[in-house]
Write a protein that holds these residues in place. Structure first.
Motif, mmCIF file in Angstrom:
data_model
loop_
_atom_site.group_PDB
_atom_site.id
_atom_site.type_symbol
_atom_site.label_atom_id
_atom_site.label_comp_id
_atom_site.label_asym_id
_atom_site.label_seq_id
_atom_site.Cartn_x
_atom_site.Cartn_y
_atom_site.Cartn_z
ATOM 1 N N ILE A 34 0.798 -1.109 0.261
ATOM 2 C CA ILE A 34 -0.231 0.068 0.343
ATOM 3 C C ILE A 34 0.922 1.176 -0.508
ATOM 4 O O ILE A 34 2.047 1.199 1.060
ATOM 5 N N GLY A 35 0.749 2.102 -0.671
ATOM 6 C CA GLY A 35 1.361 3.281 -0.950
ATOM 7 C C GLY A 35 1.168 4.599 -1.989
ATOM 8 O O GLY A 35 -0.361 4.400 -2.480
ATOM 9 N N ASN A 36 1.933 5.375 -2.834
ATOM 10 C CA ASN A 36 1.647 6.838 -2.919
ATOM 11 C C ASN A 36 2.507 6.260 -4.520
ATOM 12 O O ASN A 36 3.073 7.311 -4.184
ATOM 13 N N LEU A 40 -0.153 9.296 -7.032
ATOM 14 C CA LEU A 40 -1.876 9.407 -7.609
ATOM 15 C C LEU A 40 -2.769 8.981 -6.773
ATOM 16 O O LEU A 40 -3.780 9.821 -6.616
ATOM 17 N N GLY A 41 -2.131 9.107 -4.840
ATOM 18 C CA GLY A 41 -2.651 8.818 -3.849
ATOM 19 C C GLY A 41 -2.741 7.350 -4.024
ATOM 20 O O GLY A 41 -2.212 6.596 -4.484
ATOM 21 N N GLN A 42 -2.883 6.531 -2.488
ATOM 22 C CA GLN A 42 -3.400 5.908 -2.172
ATOM 23 C C GLN A 42 -3.540 4.357 -2.948
ATOM 24 O O GLN A 42 -5.147 4.722 -4.244
ATOM 25 N N THR A 43 -3.026 3.338 -3.193
ATOM 26 C CA THR A 43 -3.354 2.332 -4.577
ATOM 27 C C THR A 43 -2.452 0.831 -3.618
ATOM 28 O O THR A 43 -1.832 1.124 -2.852
ATOM 29 N N VAL A 44 -3.237 0.254 -3.849
ATOM 30 C CA VAL A 44 -3.551 -1.165 -2.911
ATOM 31 C C VAL A 44 -2.374 -1.878 -4.401
ATOM 32 O O VAL A 44 -3.524 -2.292 -5.405
ATOM 33 N N THR A 45 -1.474 -2.488 -4.004
ATOM 34 C CA THR A 45 -1.183 -4.061 -4.695
ATOM 35 C C THR A 45 -1.149 -5.300 -4.982
ATOM 36 O O THR A 45 -0.741 -5.248 -3.208
ATOM 37 N N THR A 46 -1.836 -6.684 -4.776
ATOM 38 C CA THR A 46 -0.938 -7.695 -4.080
ATOM 39 C C THR A 46 -0.279 -8.671 -4.888
ATOM 40 O O THR A 46 -0.073 -8.546 -5.826
ATOM 41 N N GLY A 47 0.364 -9.970 -3.797
ATOM 42 C CA GLY A 47 1.395 -10.662 -4.335
ATOM 43 C C GLY A 47 1.516 -11.551 -3.301
ATOM 44 O O GLY A 47 1.051 -11.768 -2.563
ATOM 45 N N ILE A 48 3.253 -12.204 -3.762
ATOM 46 C CA ILE A 48 3.657 -12.968 -2.552
ATOM 47 C C ILE A 48 4.939 -12.761 -2.236
ATOM 48 O O ILE A 48 5.332 -11.874 -2.432
#
Length: 469
Positions: free
Chosen positions: A188-190, A194-202
Motif C-alpha cells: 500500500i502506498g502512493n 496518484l494517491g493511495q494504491t493497493v497491489t497484491t502479491g506473494i
C-alpha cells in the motif's frame, strides 16, 4: 473475468458434490481441507455488498487509514555569478549589494506508515525525507499534518516522523522472521503521487542482500507492484499486520518488472525503538568477521552439498562471541531461528538488533551442530574508530591482524573507502608502499600521506591494490 467465473462455478460444483456425501465423510473431508489450507482461513469470504466472494476490502478498511502520503518540500539555492561578488563590478553596473541568490522550491512525494497512533509516530524511508526543509503527512481522511523528524537511520533507509493529531489509526507489527516464501502480501502506498494504491502479491524470496541499495540489506522480495512513490509504504500480510517497509524496485527497463524489496519490520522496529530511546541508532555487534560460504569452502570444510550458512573468519578477543566459545572456522546457520545465507545478511541482522539483547546462534563445528547464547555489544566498545588517522579513512575501523597487517573490521557503507573498493575483512599490508605490520605502523604511514592513499590489500589469499582519493 471469464477465468473468475469458471473458478467459482467449479467451486460451486465441488461443494454440491461434497455435501451429497454421508455426514461423517463430508465432515472429515472438510476438516482435512481446513488443515492443509490454513492460508485461506484468513481470507474474507464476503465483498462490500455481502456477496460470498473472496475480498481484501474488510482488512484494507482497517489498514488504509494508517498508510499516509508524504509530501516533502526543499529549497534549492543557485549561486550567483562570481562577478556579482566583485564590488567594482556591482558599482559599475549599479547592482544593489543586497541582491539574493535565486531560489527554487521543489516538491517530492512518498509514503509512510503510522505505527503508534497514540504518540503519532510514522515510519518511512530516509531517502523520502532526505534534504527536506518541510515534511507534510497527508491522511486518507484529507487532513494534512506538519511532521517533525525524530531521527533517521540512513544505513537502513529508515526515518521516524512524529505528527500531532487525534483519531489516528496504526498498523500492528507482525513478526517478519516468521514470513515464508509464498506467503500472500499486500503493498500500500502512493505511486507516482496518484494517491493511495493497493497491489497484491506473494513473498518471492527472503534475506536478499548484496544489492548495493542500502548499507544493511536483508530484504523481503515480493512481486507485489512497487513503483516510485511507494517508498516508505506498508507491506502487510492478510491479517492486516505490518511485515515490511517498501523501499526499492529492480527496474532495468525503468518500469516495474515484479521485483520489489521491503525492509523487514523487525529491523525497522529496532531502529524505531533505538531512536525513541537514545535519539540515535546504536549498532550492535558480537565481535566476528564473517565471509560467504562458497562451494570451494563448503568442500574444504567437508560440509554436505546444499548447506547454507556463513563462515566465521575471525573472532575478536574479549568480545561476546569469544566469551561464547565461537572460533574461526565455525559455520553460522541461524540467528534467533532466522537462517543466514550471506555475510551481509548476518551483519545486517546483528547491526539492527538491540544492544544488550541475548540471541541464540546456531552453528556447525566439525560436523556437529551446536547452539550458543551471544549478547550484543556496542560496536564502539569492540572497535577503534580511526576517523582521525586520515580523512580518507573516515568511517573505517581497524584491528591488528595476527598474521601481520591491519584488518578492516567495519566501515561505513557510504565512506570513500567503501566506494574505492575496500571491504570488511580486508587486510591492509602497506600504505603508499610503506609496509604496515600493525595499527602503530599504519598511523606512522598515514602521517606523511597526502590526498591519495595507495593501499596494498589481501583478500581471500589474493593481493591487489586499492586507491582512495
Amino acid at each position: 473475468m471469464q477465468s473468475h467465473r469458471s473458478f467459482y462455478w467449479n467451486l460451486h460444483i465441488m461443494m454440491q458434490t461434497l455435501f451429497r456425501l454421508p455426514g461423517r465423510r463430508c465432515a472429515a473431508i472438510l476438516a482435512s481441507l481446513l488443515l492443509v489450507t490454513p492460508a485461506f482461513a484468513v481470507l474474507p469470504m464476503t465483498d462490500s455488498q455481502g456477496n460470498p466472494l473472496p475480498t481484501l476490502a474488510p482488512m484494507l478498511k482497517s489498514v488504509n487509514p494508517a498508510v499516509v502520503n508524504i509530501a516533502t518540500y526543499s529549497t534549492q539555492r543557485y549561486d550567483n555569478n562570481p562577478l556579482l561578488n566583485d564590488p567594482f563590478f556591482r558599482y559599475f553596473f549599479n547592482i544593489p549589494d543586497a541582491q539574493r541568490a535565486p531560489q527554487k522550491r521543489q516538491q517530492s512525494a512518498g509514503s509512510g506508515v503510522i505505527v503508534d497512533a497514540e504518540n503519532g509516530y510514522v515510519l518511512t524511508n530516509f531517502h523520502v525525507i532526505n534534504g527536506a526543509d518541510e515534511v507534510q503527512v497527508q491522511l486518507i481522511d484529507g487532513r494534512s499534518l506538519q511532521a517533525a523528524v525524530m531521527g533517521t537511520d540512513p544505513d537502513l533507509d529508515i526515518a521516524v516522523l512524529k505528527v500531532n493529531a487525534d483519531n489516528l489509526t496504526d498498523v500492528p507489527f507482525a513478526n517478519s522472521n516468521a514470513l515464508q516464501v509464498g506467503d500472500f502480501v499486500v503493498a500500500i502506498g502512493n505511486p507516482f503521487g496518484l494517491g493511495q494504491t493497493v497491489t497484491t502479491g506473494i513473498v518471492s524470496a527472503l534475506g536478499r542482500s548484496g544489492l548495493g541499495i542500502e548499507g544493511f540489506e536483508n530484504f523481503i522480495q515480493t512481486d507485489a507492484s512497487i513503483n516510485p512513490g511507494n517508498s516508505g509504504g506498508a507491506l502487510v500480510n492478510l491479517a492486516g499486520e505490518l511485515v515490511g517497509i517498501n523501499t526499492a524496485i529492480l527496474a532495468p527497463s525503468g518500469g516495474n518488472v515484479g521485483i520489489g524489496f521491503a525492509i523487514p519490520v523487525n529491523m525497522a522496529r529496532a531502529t524505531l525503538e533505538q531512536i525513541l530511546e537514545f535519539g540515535e541508532v546504536r549498532r550492535g555487534q558480537i565481535g566476528i568477521a564473517a565471509q560467504d560460504l562458497t562451494p570451494d569452502l563448503r568442500n574444504a570444510f567437508g560440509l554436505p552439498t546444499g548447506l547454507r550458512g556463513v563462515l566465521i573468519a575471525d573472532v575478536l578477543d574479549g568480545s561476546s562471541a569469544s566469551d561464547a566459545g565461537l572460533q574461526p572456522g565455525d559455520i553460522v546457520l541461524s540467528l534467533d531461528g532466522q537462517p543466514v545465507t550471506s555475510a551481509n545478511q548476518l551483519q545486517s541482522i546483528l547491526a539492527t538488533t538491540a544492544i544488550g539483547r541475548t540471541i541464540d546462534l546456531r552453528y556447525i563445528r566439525g560436523q556437529r551442530e551446536r547452539t550458543v547464547e551471544v549478547t550484543l555489544q556496542d560496536a564502539s566498545t569492540l572497535l577503534s574508530l580511526d576517523d582521525e588517522l586520515h580523512p580518507l579513512l573516515e568511517g573505517v575501523r581497524f584491528e591488528n591482524n595476527e598474521r601481520g597487517g591491519v584488518r578492516v573490521m567495519n566501515m561505513a557503507p557510504t565512506s570513500r573507502a567503501a566506494y574505492a573498493g575496500l571491504r570488511p575483512g580486508d587486510v591492509v599490508t602497506a600504505v603508499n608502499r610503506r609496509p604496515v605490520r600493525d595499527l602503530s605502523a599504519l598511523n606512522d604511514a598515514l602521517q606523511s600521506a597526502g590526498r591519495e592513499l595507495l593501499l596494498s590489500i589481501v583478500r581471500d589469499n589474493r593481493s591487489f591494490y586499492v586507491v582512495i582519493r
